[in-house]
Design a protein around this motif. Sequence first.
Motif, PDB file in Angstrom:
ATOM      1  N   LEU A 145       0.540  -1.242   0.177  1.00  0.00           N
ATOM      2  CA  LEU A 145       0.142  -0.288   0.262  1.00  0.00           C
ATOM      3  C   LEU A 145       0.640   1.102   0.041  1.00  0.00           C
ATOM      4  CD1 LEU A 145      -2.992   1.143   0.590  1.00  0.00           C
ATOM      5  CD2 LEU A 145      -2.775   0.840   2.419  1.00  0.00           C
ATOM      6  N   ILE A 146       0.184   2.225  -1.119  1.00  0.00           N
ATOM      7  CA  ILE A 146       1.424   3.534  -1.165  1.00  0.00           C
ATOM      8  C   ILE A 146       0.533   4.688  -1.097  1.00  0.00           C
ATOM      9  CG2 ILE A 146       3.170   4.530  -2.662  1.00  0.00           C
ATOM     10  CD1 ILE A 146       3.737   1.247  -4.136  1.00  0.00           C
ATOM     11  N   ALA A 147       0.929   5.296  -0.362  1.00  0.00           N
ATOM     12  CA  ALA A 147      -0.111   6.540  -0.611  1.00  0.00           C
ATOM     13  C   ALA A 147       0.946   7.949  -0.804  1.00  0.00           C
ATOM     14  CB  ALA A 147      -0.201   7.056   0.622  1.00  0.00           C
ATOM     15  N   ILE A 148       0.258   8.348  -1.973  1.00  0.00           N
ATOM     16  CA  ILE A 148       1.189   9.925  -2.354  1.00  0.00           C
ATOM     17  C   ILE A 148      -0.136  10.913  -1.633  1.00  0.00           C
ATOM     18  CG2 ILE A 148      -0.461   9.581  -4.058  1.00  0.00           C
ATOM     19  CD1 ILE A 148       1.973  11.557  -5.195  1.00  0.00           C
ATOM     20  N   GLN A 149       0.114  12.260  -1.219  1.00  0.00           N
ATOM     21  CA  GLN A 149      -0.388  13.105  -0.816  1.00  0.00           C
ATOM     22  C   GLN A 149       0.893  14.611  -0.799  1.00  0.00           C
ATOM     23  OE1 GLN A 149      -2.930  12.387   2.360  1.00  0.00           O
ATOM     24  NE2 GLN A 149      -3.744  10.684   0.692  1.00  0.00           N
ATOM     25  N   GLY A 150       0.019  15.651  -0.899  1.00  0.00           N
ATOM     26  CA  GLY A 150       0.220  16.778  -0.799  1.00  0.00           C
ATOM     27  C   GLY A 150      -1.231  17.635  -1.842  1.00  0.00           C
ATOM     28  N   PRO A 151      -0.537  18.698  -2.358  1.00  0.00           N
ATOM     29  CA  PRO A 151      -1.601  19.244  -3.264  1.00  0.00           C
ATOM     30  C   PRO A 151      -1.112  19.464  -4.731  1.00  0.00           C
ATOM     31  CG  PRO A 151       0.474  20.741  -2.024  1.00  0.00           C
ATOM     32  CD  PRO A 151       0.478  20.160  -1.135  1.00  0.00           C
ATOM     33  N   GLU A 152       0.702  18.458  -4.999  1.00  0.00           N
ATOM     34  CA  GLU A 152       0.331  18.316  -6.703  1.00  0.00           C
ATOM     35  C   GLU A 152       0.385  16.360  -6.317  1.00  0.00           C
ATOM     36  OE1 GLU A 152       3.996  21.667  -7.241  1.00  0.00           O
ATOM     37  OE2 GLU A 152       4.400  19.715  -6.477  1.00  0.00           O
ATOM     38  N   ALA A 153      -0.581  15.751  -6.199  1.00  0.00           N
ATOM     39  CA  ALA A 153      -0.501  14.601  -5.459  1.00  0.00           C
ATOM     40  C   ALA A 153      -1.970  14.213  -6.852  1.00  0.00           C
ATOM     41  CB  ALA A 153      -0.887  14.382  -4.787  1.00  0.00           C
ATOM     42  N   ALA A 154      -2.944  15.184  -6.789  1.00  0.00           N
ATOM     43  CA  ALA A 154      -3.285  14.817  -8.496  1.00  0.00           C
ATOM     44  C   ALA A 154      -3.268  14.979  -9.392  1.00  0.00           C
ATOM     45  CB  ALA A 154      -4.946  15.634  -8.098  1.00  0.00           C
ATOM     46  N   GLU A 155      -2.284  16.186 -10.032  1.00  0.00           N
ATOM     47  CA  GLU A 155      -1.642  16.307 -10.988  1.00  0.00           C
ATOM     48  C   GLU A 155      -0.779  14.846 -11.473  1.00  0.00           C
ATOM     49  OE1 GLU A 155       0.485  19.532 -11.127  1.00  0.00           O
ATOM     50  OE2 GLU A 155      -1.142  21.088 -10.470  1.00  0.00           O
ATOM     51  N   VAL A 156      -0.426  14.299 -10.131  1.00  0.00           N
ATOM     52  CA  VAL A 156       0.895  13.736 -10.511  1.00  0.00           C
ATOM     53  C   VAL A 156       0.591  12.136 -11.207  1.00  0.00           C
ATOM     54  CG1 VAL A 156       2.385  11.587  -9.255  1.00  0.00           C
ATOM     55  CG2 VAL A 156       2.523  14.319  -8.967  1.00  0.00           C
ATOM     56  N   MET A 157      -0.846  11.483 -10.155  1.00  0.00           N
ATOM     57  CA  MET A 157      -1.418  10.747 -10.790  1.00  0.00           C
ATOM     58  C   MET A 157      -2.005  10.640 -12.137  1.00  0.00           C
ATOM     59  SD  MET A 157      -1.342   8.774  -8.384  1.00  0.00           S
ATOM     60  CE  MET A 157      -2.638   7.554  -8.390  1.00  0.00           C
ATOM     61  N   ALA A 158      -3.147  11.984 -11.928  1.00  0.00           N
ATOM     62  CA  ALA A 158      -3.741  12.183 -13.553  1.00  0.00           C
ATOM     63  C   ALA A 158      -2.161  12.193 -14.504  1.00  0.00           C
ATOM     64  CB  ALA A 158      -4.102  13.546 -13.513  1.00  0.00           C
ATOM     65  N   ALA A 159      -1.587  12.011 -13.912  1.00  0.00           N
ATOM     66  CA  ALA A 159       0.045  12.217 -15.632  1.00  0.00           C
ATOM     67  C   ALA A 159      -0.026  10.788 -15.701  1.00  0.00           C
ATOM     68  CB  ALA A 159       0.853  12.577 -14.752  1.00  0.00           C
ATOM     69  N   HIS A 160      -0.952   9.734 -14.405  1.00  0.00           N
ATOM     70  CA  HIS A 160      -0.386   8.575 -15.014  1.00  0.00           C
ATOM     71  C   HIS A 160      -2.083   7.670 -15.947  1.00  0.00           C
ATOM     72  CE1 HIS A 160       3.442   7.372 -13.549  1.00  0.00           C
ATOM     73  NE2 HIS A 160       3.758   8.043 -12.645  1.00  0.00           N
ATOM     74  N   ASP A 161      -2.955   8.328 -15.410  1.00  0.00           N
ATOM     75  CA  ASP A 161      -3.773   8.160 -15.788  1.00  0.00           C
ATOM     76  C   ASP A 161      -4.706   9.404 -15.297  1.00  0.00           C
ATOM     77  OD1 ASP A 161      -6.269   7.045 -16.156  1.00  0.00           O
ATOM     78  OD2 ASP A 161      -6.008   5.622 -15.816  1.00  0.00           O
TER      79      ASP A 161
END
Length: 370
Positions: A145-161
């Motif tokens: 289980l990996i968590a990515i947190q912070g105001p730029e997390a959504a942009e990082v994840m959206a770059a993958h999908d």
Amino acid sequence: MTDQTLKTTPLNAAHRALGARMVGFGGYDMPVQYEGVLAEHRWTREHAGLFDVSHMGQCKITGEDAIAQFERFVPGDYAILKAGKQKYSLLLNTDGGIIDDLMAGKPDHDGLLVVVNAGNKDEDFAFWQANLRGDAKLTVLDRALIAIQGPEAAEVMAAHDPLFGDFGFMDCARVMIFGVDCYVSRSGYTGEDGYEISVPADQAERIWNLLLEDARVKPIGLGARDSLRLEAGLPLHGHDIDPTTSPVEGALTFALSKSRKERADFNGAERVLKELADGPTRVRVGLSVKEGAPAREGAEIADADGNVIGKVTSGGPSPTLGRNIAMGYVPPAFAELGTDLKVIVRGKAAAAEVIAMPFVAQRYYRKPKA
């Protein structure tokens, strides 16, 4: 526990390769920091922090009776929870005490996906194995289980999908991402927007390193995770809540669904409903410690006259606010915002004041209503 007896997550070698300082936590060898708690705390608040939370317990509860059986022990209404949603709840004992707090959701059409705390997971799983009835079945998952947190997390994840940019707070789904079968939810334990990604254990290190290739992402240890969750006013089981604590005492009444209170059909309902009607004998509050050293767990709380009335359960410096904060339990008469109290640190009384939680505003992303 010695280093020889600590369990390891699938990301242990990756942490050591990054030079993490490792400590025992919840029976696991875990990274407490990489470049320093303060720097990691601030990075998460400003960018995107990556956390290994693979020590936590993941399971599925399936079968026609899964929801009804699960609801016997939690005060949330999961029967009406929509597919693709999850919510926070509490596993209660017969006295209404909190065995554990958890996340449970419906990422697919196969019952409930439940995530519980590391130190309690074996006890939780044994509890369900012993108490689930009908055709409800518990399956413990061997996943990271990996968590990515912070105001730029959504942009990082959206770059993958791009799908993940459309997620709202507490959305969850079973999806193919990073080339593998994953469970993804938009939630987290820092007060920041972010995601938790359940991945096959043998793919964890590859996915961890892939996310770290993004310059907006840095690895974050348990030290900053703790200071972030404290600022967010979130309780840590075994410290701020435990099997003696009720949801009312723990200031977690938002986890009590209206329909479940009306039906009073969950473990400990008698105590919980009585405390809702008459008030508890103690309640969790937030404190601003106005002078001296931080008030850590175990420090006594006193009234303005010096009479001991409670104890601190979590406390420390707030990097965001630049002052010391704490959480603890006091009688309801001393829980009003603005009440002047004292904390006893190293034998000295220091001025404190009851203040609202969260200490730092939570920034979860809630989708605009259509």
